[in-house]
Scaffold this motif. Structure first.
Motif, short mmCIF file in Angstrom:
data_model
loop_
_atom_site.label_atom_id
_atom_site.label_comp_id
_atom_site.label_asym_id
_atom_site.label_seq_id
_atom_site.Cartn_x
_atom_site.Cartn_y
_atom_site.Cartn_z
N GLN A 1 -15.11 -49.83 -9.08
CA GLN A 1 -16.23 -49.19 -9.76
C GLN A 1 -16.62 -47.88 -9.08
O GLN A 1 -16.92 -46.90 -9.75
CB GLN A 1 -17.43 -50.14 -9.81
CG GLN A 1 -17.23 -51.31 -10.73
CD GLN A 1 -18.32 -52.36 -10.58
OE1 GLN A 1 -19.00 -52.44 -9.57
NE2 GLN A 1 -18.48 -53.16 -11.61
N GLN B 1 -24.47 -48.31 -9.01
CA GLN B 1 -25.43 -49.40 -8.82
C GLN B 1 -24.74 -50.75 -8.90
O GLN B 1 -25.02 -51.66 -8.10
CB GLN B 1 -26.55 -49.32 -9.86
CG GLN B 1 -27.51 -48.18 -9.62
CD GLN B 1 -28.52 -48.01 -10.75
OE1 GLN B 1 -28.35 -48.55 -11.84
NE2 GLN B 1 -29.56 -47.23 -10.49
N SER B 2 -23.84 -50.90 -9.85
CA SER B 2 -23.10 -52.14 -10.00
C SER B 2 -22.20 -52.38 -8.79
O SER B 2 -22.09 -53.51 -8.28
CB SER B 2 -22.28 -52.10 -11.29
OG SER B 2 -21.58 -53.31 -11.46
N ALA B 3 -21.55 -51.32 -8.32
CA ALA B 3 -20.68 -51.44 -7.15
C ALA B 3 -21.48 -51.87 -5.93
O ALA B 3 -21.05 -52.73 -5.15
CB ALA B 3 -19.97 -50.12 -6.89
N TRP B 4 -22.66 -51.28 -5.74
CA TRP B 4 -23.52 -51.62 -4.62
C TRP B 4 -23.98 -53.08 -4.72
O TRP B 4 -24.01 -53.81 -3.73
CB TRP B 4 -24.70 -50.66 -4.57
CG TRP B 4 -25.61 -50.88 -3.42
CD1 TRP B 4 -26.91 -51.26 -3.47
CD2 TRP B 4 -25.30 -50.74 -2.02
NE1 TRP B 4 -27.43 -51.36 -2.20
CE2 TRP B 4 -26.47 -51.04 -1.30
CE3 TRP B 4 -24.16 -50.38 -1.33
CZ2 TRP B 4 -26.50 -51.01 0.10
CZ3 TRP B 4 -24.21 -50.34 0.06
CH2 TRP B 4 -25.37 -50.65 0.75
N SER B 5 -24.32 -53.51 -5.93
CA SER B 5 -24.75 -54.89 -6.15
C SER B 5 -23.62 -55.86 -5.79
O SER B 5 -23.84 -56.88 -5.12
CB SER B 5 -25.18 -55.08 -7.60
OG SER B 5 -25.49 -56.43 -7.85
N ASP B 6 -22.41 -55.56 -6.25
CA ASP B 6 -21.26 -56.41 -5.93
C ASP B 6 -21.02 -56.46 -4.42
O ASP B 6 -20.72 -57.52 -3.86
CB ASP B 6 -19.99 -55.91 -6.63
CG ASP B 6 -19.98 -56.22 -8.12
OD1 ASP B 6 -20.82 -57.03 -8.58
OD2 ASP B 6 -19.14 -55.65 -8.83
N LYS C 1 -24.86 -45.84 -13.07
CA LYS C 1 -24.82 -47.28 -13.37
C LYS C 1 -23.64 -47.95 -12.66
O LYS C 1 -23.78 -49.07 -12.15
CB LYS C 1 -24.74 -47.52 -14.88
CG LYS C 1 -26.02 -47.21 -15.61
CD LYS C 1 -27.10 -48.15 -15.15
CE LYS C 1 -28.40 -47.89 -15.86
NZ LYS C 1 -29.49 -48.68 -15.27
N LEU C 2 -22.50 -47.28 -12.64
CA LEU C 2 -21.34 -47.85 -11.95
C LEU C 2 -21.59 -47.96 -10.45
O LEU C 2 -21.24 -48.97 -9.82
CB LEU C 2 -20.10 -47.00 -12.21
CG LEU C 2 -19.37 -47.28 -13.50
CD1 LEU C 2 -18.30 -46.22 -13.76
CD2 LEU C 2 -18.73 -48.66 -13.46
N GLN D 1 -23.60 -58.72 -2.87
CA GLN D 1 -23.31 -60.12 -3.17
C GLN D 1 -22.14 -60.63 -2.33
O GLN D 1 -22.10 -61.80 -1.97
CB GLN D 1 -22.98 -60.30 -4.65
CG GLN D 1 -24.17 -60.20 -5.58
CD GLN D 1 -23.76 -60.33 -7.04
OE1 GLN D 1 -22.58 -60.47 -7.36
NE2 GLN D 1 -24.74 -60.30 -7.93
N ARG E 1 -13.77 -55.27 -6.80
CA ARG E 1 -14.45 -54.74 -7.99
C ARG E 1 -15.39 -53.59 -7.60
O ARG E 1 -15.44 -52.58 -8.30
CB ARG E 1 -15.21 -55.86 -8.71
CG ARG E 1 -15.71 -55.43 -10.07
CD ARG E 1 -16.18 -56.60 -10.88
NE ARG E 1 -17.39 -57.16 -10.31
CZ ARG E 1 -17.90 -58.34 -10.66
NH1 ARG E 1 -17.30 -59.07 -11.57
NH2 ARG E 1 -19.01 -58.79 -10.10
N SER E 2 -16.07 -53.74 -6.49
CA SER E 2 -16.96 -52.69 -6.02
C SER E 2 -16.19 -51.41 -5.75
O SER E 2 -16.60 -50.32 -6.14
CB SER E 2 -17.68 -53.15 -4.75
OG SER E 2 -18.46 -52.12 -4.22
#
Length: 74
Positions: free
Chosen positions: A51, A24-29, A21-22, A32, A47-48
């Motif tokens: 994470q 995935q969140s890092a990749w999303s950030d 999950k982390l 973006q 932040r990426s």
């Protein structure tokens, strides 16, 4: 001895899930940050990176737990 092994297996699964999950969140950030304003993009990249570092530590912990499982069943 089966119960402690099951507990460790569940811990490994939980840690791996959290790390996924982390990441995935890092990749999303990171994605973006490509279209964000410069100041926001910088924050998203920081932040990426943070994470990703936490996720890597979680995977290291999961790997150590995997080794414990192998020792328990050996």
């Amino acid at each position: 001895q089966l119960m402690p092994t099951m507990g460790v297996i569940m811990q490994v699964a939980a840690v791996q899930f959290s790390a996924q999950k982390l990441f995935q969140s890092a990749w999303s950030d990171l994605r973006q940050s490509l279209t964000a304003e410069p100041a926001e993009a910088a924050q998203l990249r920081v932040r990426s990176r943070e994470q990703s570092a936490v996720a890597a530590k979680l995977l290291q912990a999961a790997n150590e737990n995997d080794k414990r499982i192998l020792d328990l069943v050996a």
